[in-house]
Design a protein around this motif. Structure first.
Motif: not given
Length: 882
Positions: A157, A159, A172, A178, A180, A192-194, A198, A200
């Protein structure tokens, strides 16, 4: 001497005191900078534990720093401008094209700040000019005003955002504005929070498969979105926008976010039909059981027409076996319940396919198809399926023996005529074959190189044997409720062919002998029924072998004729003549000496008639009548060779005409000894291919008797032969366009995605794109036939077939095809197909204007395979299948 001793002791002491102090003064600085050769930076005071610099841009921190920061492996980083370390804060800053690599994580940005104590990094770009708040909040125009925006790749991935923060310990991350790309899908969110697994989470996010970077043609928007890479995308609520116009909203939705097989619901299709009312079709579930097996079930429902259920199981183990099992049942009706003209019909179909390679020399293939007679008429729009008269099933086991000429097959066959309801079973059918073998030929090691074969070494034989059991069931169509009549037959055949090709000068002659033997289990006996005064028959059962044979010899040679005309660059024209003369003999096996034929005598009329006691069965019987036949054929091939324009090229050869003629004469026949004279030809003129043929008879036709009689045509009309029939075929194809590109006009079959063996108009491979450029392709064929075998009933046929494929532009593709019966003045199976590439969408239109298969279909659909159900469809047909 003492002075030297003093230096010897004082220098080490001075070094041991002064040098550590200098080192301590250097490292007791608060900030340390690593610069490029052209950079300068002031250094303040402070302390750092360990600093190791390699290659000028890579830092390896000691194990204590890794332990304190929670980082369990090496962090590699670099910067184009400078790397600044703040020792007391334990922070590191990378300026201009910063680059950090840690495990599978790779981050690039104009500015990166790394906090060793918290194991966190923060990346951002550099502003080039003033950014308007509206553009910043929407995420559009960032690259216009910022450079070096952070881009982070974590595994597969990637971002991209306005800012990115990442924690090495928890894995995290946080991102603002963002962008992606995951599994050919593009995601954008204000925040966004990862998570460490993984997953999202997007706030105010949208998703699309359109790769237009500035303005996607469609997207799904949701204030809350959850993305599981290689699994799914879920959002609640979700809005569909097309060209920034909201189209519809649903409370929640789950989209697949992975390619390949995966379990899930199959999206239905809604519509309305005049005959069947509103309908909901193709609703169901697909279950990917494992890597080798999957199951799908679908249902169709019509408010005025009934329902249909489908189930399909597929399995595949590479290099071992594969197959599918499909079952369908349907219930259709027309009219209201109280309507006396109401009709109801139930149909079903079972399809089984299995292919297995047991070992390198044997395999098993099964193809079983069973259905009711009206299944295709009630459920299919395919014209070929509608015309199907027979449903054939078979299973075959084949075996060959390495190092030998032997092979064997065992077959089970079922042939069901859905119009007459007749069913024929062959259970089983066993065949054994041996290809040409030379029993008297010496081994290659015992012969000298180049030594020719002796005449007896050219004697070869082949063998084929077949045994089968035949079962036939029939029903009286006038009384369909009556019971079935069943007939059983069993038998076997053996065939041995001997031949020996020899050469005598310029002539090759081949004597041959064919022997056949058939084993019957029953034979017919005809007698006169005294009660009803009619001819009757009965069946005798037992073991009845019959034997018959024929022998002959053939002569063949090749004659060449070459002449060199002085025409242009033609270097020569060659005429090749291949005459062939053969003689065959077969005794009359209908004579009483063989016992295969018998006579029936009518006691009332005294008529005595010969009949074959083994005729009318599934196995070949002994032929009737003696044959002493001489056959003659001659082939003519005209070729031309031209000189090349360049001496570096080879000469070119063209076939001008291929002309063949055959006839024969049977000395043993009591009449009509001459066979028909048959001719055929084939040639090409530029892009045109021309072929045809004709047949003639030397005997006259009696109009009163309605047949050919044993009188020569020359004696009747003065002409040598009587014309019987003529055939002519002409075809051509033209193509052009940019660089002579070819059109991919062979559209794939409309195949159900879960069952590639069940054709379904509802599915289409939308990734089959027209070629780039403006190529075109036109094909044309004309077939003409004229039959005067019976001058009282002359039959003619003349049919034209044409097809056209053209890309009007890079994105417009048109295909049209049709046929025309020039005798009856009817068009046959016309069809027009138009496709338009709409970037991330595609338009598809198909129209069949006439005939039983008359229908139209207009569809606009997203190209992405996992969003194929996002479509707008309008369709209809005269039969109401849609």
């Amino acid at each position: 001497m003492y002075k030297n001793l003093m230096y010897f002791f004082l220098v080490p002491i001075f070094a041991s005191i002064v040098f550590p102090a200098m080192v301590l003064a250097f490292f007791s600085q608060d900030t340390v900078a690593v610069m490029n050769d052209n950079d300068t930076l002031d250094v303040e005071t402070g302390i750092i534990d360990t600093l190791i610099i390699e290659n000028g841009d890579t830092l390896f921190v000691d194990r204590d720093d890794y332990a304190r920061s929670g980082i369990d492996t090496v962090v590699t980083y670099s910067a184009q401008d400078s790397v600044v370390y703040t020792v007391r804060e334990r922070k590191m800053r990378l300026y201009n094209e910063g680059d950090i690599r840690y495990r599978q994580m790779h981050l690039r940005a104009a500015r990166i700040t790394f906090d060793w104590d918290r194991s966190e990094l923060f990346a951002e770009g550099v502003r080039k000019d003033t950014v308007f708040e509206g553009e910043l909040s929407s995420g559009k125009g960032l690259k216009k005003f910022y450079t070096g925006l952070p881009v982070m790749r974590d595994g597969p991935e990637e971002y991209e955002g306005y800012t990115i923060a990442y924690n090495f310990g928890t894995r995290r991350g946080r991102m603002t504005l963002t962008d992606t790309e995951i599994e050919q899908g593009f995601y954008h969110g204000k925040a966004a929070k990862k998570m460490e697994n993984d997953v999202l989470y997007l706030a105010d996010g949208w998703y699309t498969t359109c790769d237009n970077p500035d303005h996607p043609h469609f997207h799904f928007y949701s204030p809350r979105m959850r993305i599981v890479p290689r699994s799914s995308v879920s959002a609640a609520p979700i809005y569909l926008y097309i060209m920034d116009v909201p189209v519809f909203v649903i409370p929640f939705a789950i989209f697949p976010a992975q390619s390949g097989r995966r379990s899930g619901f199959i999206a239905p299709t809604f519509g309305e039909s005049v005959q069947r009312g509103r309908f909901l079709t193709n609703i169901g579930y697909y279950w990917a059981i494992n890597d080798y097996m999957d199951v799908s079930t679908t249902a169709d429902w019509y408010t005025k027409g009934g329902w249909k259920l489908d189930a399909n199981l597929r399995y595949n183990l590479r290099y071992k076996f594969s197959g599918a099992i499909n079952a369908s049942t349907s219930y259709t009706y027309s009219g209201e319940r109280d309507d006396p003209q109401r009709t109801e019909q139930r149909d079903y179909r079972i399809f089984v396919r299995h292919s297995q390679e047991i070992d390198p020399t044997s395999r098993l293939d099964v193809n079983f198809n069973y259905m009711t007679g009206e299944y295709y008429r009630a459920t299919s729009l395919d014209f070929d399926e509608y015309l199907t008269q027979n449903i054939i099933s078979n299973a075959t086991y084949s075996k060959r023996w390495e190092g030998s000429s032997n092979s064997m097959t065992i077959n089970v066959n079922r042939d069901h005529n859905i119009r007459t309801d007749e069913v024929q079973w062959i259970l089983p059918n066993i065949s054994f074959n041996r290809t040409t073998s030379y029993p008297f030929r010496r081994d290659a090691r015992s012969r000298s190189p180049g030594q020719p074969y002796q005449w007896y070494e050219l004697i070869g034989f082949t063998y084929s044997g077949n045994a089968r059991n035949f079962i036939n069931t029939t029903r009286d169509m006038e009384s369909p409720d009556t019971s079935l009549a069943t007939e059983y037959q069993a038998g076997a055949t053996h065939n041995i062919n001997l031949s020996a090709s020899q050469r005598g000068g310029f002539i090759t002659y081949t004597p041959n002998f064919q022997y056949s033997e058939t084993w019957f289990t029953e034979r017919e006996v005809r007698y006169w029924d005294e009660i009803d005064s009619v001819e009757a028959s009965r069946t005798e059962r037992g073991f009845f072998p019959i034997r018959y044979f024929n022998t002959g010899i053939s002569f063949q040679t090749t004659i060449y004729g070459i002449f060199q005309p002085r025409i242009g660059n033609v270097t020569g024209i060659r005429h090749t003549v291949t005459p062939n003369v053969s003689y065959s003999y077969r005794p009359d096996f209908s004579s009483s000496w063989w016992g295969y034929f018998d006579y029936f005598e009518n006691p009332e009329t005294g008529e005595r008639r010969k009949y074959n006691r083994y005729g009318g069965q599934q196995f070949p019987s002994a032929p009737m009548g003696e044959q002493q036949r001489i056959s003659f054929s001659v082939g003519n091939l005209f070729e031309m060779k031209t000189a090349p324009a360049d001496t570096a090229e080879d000469e070119r050869r063209y076939q001008l005409l291929n002309l063949n003629l055959t006839t024969g004469y049977n000395f043993a026949a009591d009449s009509l000894r001459f066979s028909d004279i048959s001719t055929n030809f084939r040639t090409s003129i530029g892009s045109f291919s021309i072929s045809g043929g004709a047949s003639f008879s030397v005997y006259a036709f009696d109009r009163d008797l309605g047949r050919t009689v044993n009188r020569y045509q020359f004696n009747e009309t003065g002409s040598l032969v009587r014309f019987q029939d003529f055939r002519l075929s002409l075809s051509t194809s033209l193509r052009g366009g940019s660089n002579g590109a070819q059109l991919p006009y062979d559209f794939p079959d409309l195949v159900h995605p879960m069952n590639p063996y069940a054709r379904d108009i509802r599915y289409y491979d939308y990734h089959h794109r027209p070629a780039v450029g403006i190529p075109w392709d036109i094909s044309f064929s004309w077939n003409f036939g004229y039959n005067e075998n019976d001058p009282r009933n002359i039959r003619r046929s003349s049919n034209i077939r044409a097809s056209m494929n053209i890309n009007l532009t890079e994105k417009w593709h048109i295909r049209a095809s049709s046929g025309y019966d020039m005798i009856n003045g009817d068009f046959t199976t016309p069809s027009i197909t138009i496709t338009r590439d709409l970037h991330c969408w595609e338009l598809f239109f198909q129209w069949v204007p006439t005939g039983f298969n008359q229908h139209y279909r207009l569809e606009i659909q997203v190209k992405a395979a996992h969003l194929r159900d996002l479509q707008v469809t309008k369709r209809g047909s005269v039969r109401g299948i849609y």
